[in-house]
Design an enzyme around this catalytic site. Structure first.
Site, short mmCIF file in Angstrom:
data_model
loop_
_atom_site.label_atom_id
_atom_site.label_comp_id
_atom_site.label_asym_id
_atom_site.label_seq_id
_atom_site.Cartn_x
_atom_site.Cartn_y
_atom_site.Cartn_z
N ARG A 71 0.85 -1.19 0.00
CA ARG A 71 0.00 0.00 0.00
C ARG A 71 0.88 1.24 0.00
O ARG A 71 1.98 1.24 0.56
CB ARG A 71 -0.90 0.02 1.24
CG ARG A 71 -2.04 -0.98 1.18
CD ARG A 71 -2.97 -0.85 2.38
NE ARG A 71 -2.36 -1.32 3.59
CZ ARG A 71 -1.77 -0.57 4.50
NH1 ARG A 71 -1.71 0.76 4.36
NH2 ARG A 71 -1.22 -1.10 5.58
N TYR A 199 -1.30 -3.60 -7.09
CA TYR A 199 -1.09 -4.32 -5.83
C TYR A 199 -2.40 -4.36 -5.03
O TYR A 199 -3.08 -3.33 -4.90
CB TYR A 199 0.02 -3.66 -4.98
CG TYR A 199 -0.01 -4.19 -3.57
CD1 TYR A 199 0.48 -5.48 -3.29
CD2 TYR A 199 -0.60 -3.48 -2.54
CE1 TYR A 199 0.38 -6.00 -2.01
CE2 TYR A 199 -0.69 -4.00 -1.25
CZ TYR A 199 -0.20 -5.27 -1.00
OH TYR A 199 -0.30 -5.80 0.26
N GLY A 200 -2.70 -5.50 -4.45
CA GLY A 200 -3.96 -5.77 -3.77
C GLY A 200 -4.55 -4.63 -2.95
O GLY A 200 -5.65 -4.14 -3.21
N LYS A 208 -9.60 -2.17 1.74
CA LYS A 208 -9.23 -1.02 2.56
C LYS A 208 -10.00 0.23 2.14
O LYS A 208 -10.42 1.03 2.98
CB LYS A 208 -7.73 -0.76 2.44
CG LYS A 208 -6.87 -1.94 2.82
CD LYS A 208 -7.10 -2.36 4.24
CE LYS A 208 -6.17 -3.49 4.64
NZ LYS A 208 -6.42 -3.93 6.00
N HIS A 228 -10.45 -2.07 11.73
CA HIS A 228 -9.39 -2.95 11.22
C HIS A 228 -9.18 -4.06 12.25
O HIS A 228 -8.20 -4.06 13.00
CB HIS A 228 -8.12 -2.09 11.05
CG HIS A 228 -7.03 -2.74 10.27
ND1 HIS A 228 -5.71 -2.33 10.34
CD2 HIS A 228 -7.03 -3.76 9.37
CE1 HIS A 228 -4.97 -3.06 9.54
NE2 HIS A 228 -5.74 -3.94 8.93
N SER A 250 -1.24 -3.58 10.35
CA SER A 250 -0.99 -4.53 9.26
C SER A 250 0.26 -5.37 9.54
O SER A 250 1.26 -4.85 10.03
CB SER A 250 -0.77 -3.75 7.95
OG SER A 250 -1.85 -2.89 7.75
N CYS A 252 0.85 -7.68 11.70
CA CYS A 252 1.23 -7.90 13.12
C CYS A 252 0.54 -9.14 13.68
O CYS A 252 0.41 -9.28 14.90
CB CYS A 252 0.87 -6.68 13.96
SG CYS A 252 1.98 -5.30 13.72
N GLY A 253 0.03 -10.02 12.81
CA GLY A 253 -0.47 -11.30 13.31
C GLY A 253 -1.97 -11.40 13.48
O GLY A 253 -2.44 -12.27 14.21
N LYS A 254 -2.76 -10.57 12.79
CA LYS A 254 -4.22 -10.70 12.92
C LYS A 254 -4.68 -12.05 12.39
O LYS A 254 -5.49 -12.73 13.01
CB LYS A 254 -4.95 -9.58 12.17
CG LYS A 254 -5.02 -8.29 12.97
CD LYS A 254 -6.15 -7.36 12.52
CE LYS A 254 -6.02 -6.94 11.08
NZ LYS A 254 -4.76 -6.23 10.81
N ASN A 256 -3.01 -14.78 12.15
CA ASN A 256 -2.58 -15.86 13.06
C ASN A 256 -3.47 -15.95 14.29
O ASN A 256 -3.85 -17.04 14.72
CB ASN A 256 -1.12 -15.65 13.50
CG ASN A 256 -0.16 -15.83 12.34
OD1 ASN A 256 -0.50 -16.44 11.33
ND2 ASN A 256 1.03 -15.28 12.48
N ASP A 279 -9.45 -9.51 9.28
CA ASP A 279 -8.91 -8.17 8.95
C ASP A 279 -9.88 -7.02 9.21
O ASP A 279 -9.44 -5.95 9.59
CB ASP A 279 -8.47 -8.15 7.48
CG ASP A 279 -7.58 -6.97 7.14
OD1 ASP A 279 -6.69 -6.65 7.95
OD2 ASP A 279 -7.78 -6.35 6.07
N ASN A 376 6.30 -8.68 1.78
CA ASN A 376 4.85 -8.44 1.80
C ASN A 376 4.14 -9.31 0.76
O ASN A 376 3.11 -8.92 0.22
CB ASN A 376 4.55 -6.95 1.56
CG ASN A 376 3.08 -6.62 1.81
OD1 ASN A 376 2.45 -7.16 2.72
ND2 ASN A 376 2.51 -5.73 0.99
N SER A 377 4.70 -10.47 0.46
CA SER A 377 4.00 -11.35 -0.49
C SER A 377 2.74 -11.89 0.19
O SER A 377 2.68 -12.01 1.41
CB SER A 377 4.91 -12.48 -0.96
OG SER A 377 5.47 -13.16 0.15
N ARG A 378 1.76 -12.23 -0.62
CA ARG A 378 0.42 -12.49 -0.07
C ARG A 378 -0.21 -13.75 -0.66
O ARG A 378 0.14 -14.18 -1.77
CB ARG A 378 -0.50 -11.31 -0.42
CG ARG A 378 -0.07 -9.97 0.15
CD ARG A 378 -0.38 -9.90 1.61
NE ARG A 378 -0.01 -8.63 2.20
CZ ARG A 378 -0.74 -7.99 3.12
NH1 ARG A 378 -1.89 -8.49 3.52
NH2 ARG A 378 -0.31 -6.87 3.67
N ASP A 504 -0.11 -20.07 21.90
CA ASP A 504 -0.04 -19.75 23.34
C ASP A 504 -0.80 -18.47 23.68
O ASP A 504 -1.05 -18.20 24.86
CB ASP A 504 1.42 -19.67 23.78
CG ASP A 504 2.05 -21.05 23.87
OD1 ASP A 504 1.51 -21.90 24.60
OD2 ASP A 504 3.05 -21.30 23.17
C1 OXD Z 1 -3.11 -4.56 5.32
C2 OXD Z 1 -3.82 -5.71 4.73
O1 OXD Z 1 -2.19 -4.02 4.69
O2 OXD Z 1 -4.71 -6.26 5.39
O3 OXD Z 1 -3.50 -4.17 6.44
O4 OXD Z 1 -3.53 -6.09 3.59
MN MN Z 2 -5.19 -5.22 7.22
#
Ligand code: OXD
Ligand code: MN
Length: 605
Positions: A71, A199-200, A208, A228, A250, A252-254, A256, A279, A376-378, A504
């Site tokens: 982004r 890009y996505g 977004k 978010h 973004s 940071c593990g959402k 997961n 997300d 940042n590959s997706r 955990d």
């Molecule tokens: C972000 C995403 O960048 O969800 O936050 O792709």
């Molecule tokens: Mn996001």
């Protein structure tokens, strides 16, 4: 052939076609035969690479241009009539100038190309939450991703009827020129224009652009919230279900956390975690005086690096069918995909994300330029593939929230978990979130920045008004969710992560939900809010080595729960400067009151 009599849709398509002059206009119906034809066309043109049909059925790889991998926050604008309505943390452009600029760039840009008309819904069509968008694009990649990420096709036109309103989105790839890349939002016109990117996050306009920036503005005016946030459900051994929403910046593990598998002794007792979303959450006040949330998306646009069988089994499984991978590496031995962290062994015959042969011998963990996949590959994966998808995923009413959790990447200061004293103090905690930057946006990574409610890049209006809206929402609910902050990223003096994270984190979620019970577990009142007594966090059967030979134990837990008043006094000074310099006069009094309390609590006595 058009599939609607809705004049507003027909006009939008006609005006956009007159501007961009495509050779052809194709209406996306959502039917499988049409999508198959588009996939075949994209493979023939090289836009997509078909992966191994046996190992990854109906999966494709796409590579973006190297200048177009994340982004672009500094080229993303909120274009309101009055500059002050976009607020101090958004980039602003006068709407007239923004239309002129992007129309000039898009003019004639679809000559020789096809314009696809994508009718899509955010939310389940038929629910009070759902809203319809029309995205016009010259990218098959966008069509196929929107098919995964949204509920797309003719039924959305039917839902609009003859004169229903919708969010207008125009995406033109143009020359993918980074100097002429603009992602424009016109919240007062329900319009989005994106040019010169593929890009996505810049081009899947339902995500977004619509579901956060435009929707947050709509939510403020209509009395709901677009956040978010992931949404997950926890089922207790006795069958009781509770839901939480959690906002993290973004990458940071959402994803997961949303798909977490609890430690074995929880599973043995019968606990279950299910994912509603990873997300975005749209949140409304229910008739019962609680907040109810839906995930408006239909798929996951997840960060690939680091995802593996152990870190996120459920996400990995979600990518096994009907997925699109962007900027990951191609394993030419078996035409599958690879990224750093997928396997311990480095594959030998790999094409990197730029399309060049990769040399595993040169791989250096500390040097991202030696990586095979872009950081940042997706993956874009259908939610329906997810083994732990909640049965409430398609619910028309959403799920009731017991807790809202904020969190960022903080090496020090912020404890593992703490709870706000009440709703307004919780809004304060969200407003002071800061986190180290990641590869999800262009610019330096690892830099600490404020990211209120993890929404810094996504609030479609003035941040002070956004905080005020949060305060107002609290007044509308008799039983608001309790608000918490977590930090999975505390480090010791050598830079080792002190908390294992991943599955955990269930141990912390359990404490959070115990605090939401009618008879909550006790907690220590500290300068910043309520912190657990260490013995109330279950660390049994934990097997984590902070560093070689140093196993996690109760002393480590005590240390990551500790609140260091001197550090928080400094933090409070920094927050004061942030409020003054970055938010300005629209900051609600409720938040400056909370700041005063924090300062007093931390002052040396
Ligand atoms: C972000 C995403 O960048 O969800 O936050 O792709
Ligand atoms: Mn996001």
């Amino acid at each position: 052939m058009a599939f609607t009599k809705n004049k507003k849709v027909l006009n939008f398509v006609a005006e956009s076609a007159e501007l961009t002059q495509p050779d052809k206009i194709v209406w996306i119906t959502g039917d499988a035969a049409q999508l198959d034809r588009l996939k075949a066309e994209a493979v023939a043109s090289g836009e997509l690479i078909k992966l191994n049909e046996n190992l990854l059925p109906d999966c494709y790889l796409h590579r973006t241009k190297v200048n177009d991998v994340a982004r672009v926050e500094d080229r993303t604008f909120i274009c309101t009539q009055k500059k002050e309505d976009a607020g101090p943390i958004n980039y602003w452009m006068d709407p007239r100038q923004a239309y002129e600029l992007t129309h000039e760039i898009a003019r004639g840009s679809m000559k020789g190309r096809t314009m696809y008309v994508i009718p899509y819904a955010m939310g389940v069509p038929g629910s009070d939450f759902a809203k319809i968008g029309i995205e016009l694009t010259d990218s098959i990649y966008v069509v196929l991703n929107m098919n995964i990420m949204t509920r797309m096709g003719k039924q959305c036109l039917d839902a609009l009827g003859k004169d229903g309103d919708f969010i207008k989105g125009l995406h033109a790839k143009c020359d993918v020129d980074a100097e002429k890349r603009y992602i424009m939002h016109f919240p007062e016109d329900n319009t989005i224009i994106s040019v010169n990117s593929a890009y996505g996050g810049n081009v899947l306009l339902g995500k977004k652009c619509f579901a956060l920036r435009i929707a947050s503005y709509l939510g403020k005016n209509e009395g709901w919230m677009a956040e978010h946030m992931l949404i997950l459900g926890i089922t207790y051994p006795d069958g009781v279900k509770k839901y939480v929403a959690a906002a993290f910046p973004s990458a940071c593990g959402k994803t997961n956390l949303a798909m977490l598998i609890p430690p074995k002794h929880y599973l043995d007792k019968g606990y279950k975690v299910e994912c509603v979303g990873d997300d975005i959450a749209w949140i409304r006040v229910g008739d019962d005086g609680r907040l109810w949330a839906v995930n408006p998306e239909n798929g996951f646009f997840g960060v690939a690096p680091g995802t593996n069988e152990h870190s996120n089994y459920n996400a990995l499984q979600s990518t096994k069918r009907g997925a699109i991978f962007t900027n990951v590496a191609l394993n030419t031995d078996d035409m599958t995909v690879w990224w750093e962290g997928l396997t311990k062994e480095l594959p030998q015959n790999v094409i990197d994300w730029t399309g060049k042969p990769w040399n595993p011998a040169k791989f250096d963990k500390k040097d991202k330029s030696t990586y095979a996949a872009h950081p940042n590959s997706r993956f874009t994966a259908p939610a329906a593939n997810c083994p732990c998808l909640s049965p409430e995923f398609n619910s028309l009413t959403g799920v009731p929230l017991s807790a809202i959790i904020f969190g960022g990447r903080r090496a020090s200061t912020t404890p593992l978990v703490y709870q706000s004293r009440d709703w307004n103090h919780g809004v304060f905690i969200g407003s002071i979130m800061s986190s180290e930057t990641t590869a999800a946006a262009t610019g330096a990574t690892g830099v600490l920045r404020h990211d209120p409610m993890a929404m810094k890049p996504f609030i479609g209006y003035h941040v002070g008004d956004y905080f005020k809206h949060w305060i107002e929402m609290g007044k509308k609910v008799k039983n608001p969710p309790k608000i918490f902050n977590v930090n999975w990223f505390r480090q010791d003096e050598h830079g080792n992560f002190m908390w294992p994270g991943f599955g955990d984190n269930m141990r912390v979620l359990e404490w959070i939900l115990k605090r939401c019970d009618d008879n909550p577990v006790d907690a220590q009142e500290t300068a910043i809010g309520y912190v657990p007594y260490p013995e109330d966090i279950d660390i049994s059967e934990m097997d984590y080595e902070i560093s070689e030979g140093k196993k996690f134990g109760i002393e480590d837990l005590k240390s990551i729960l500790a609140v260091d008043k001197a550090k928080w006094a400094k933090e409070a000074e920094e927050i004061e400067a942030y409020y003054k310099n970055s938010i300005g006069s629209r900051i609600p009094k409720e938040l400056t009151d909370s700041l005063e309390t924090l300062k007093n609590n931390c002052a040396e006595k």
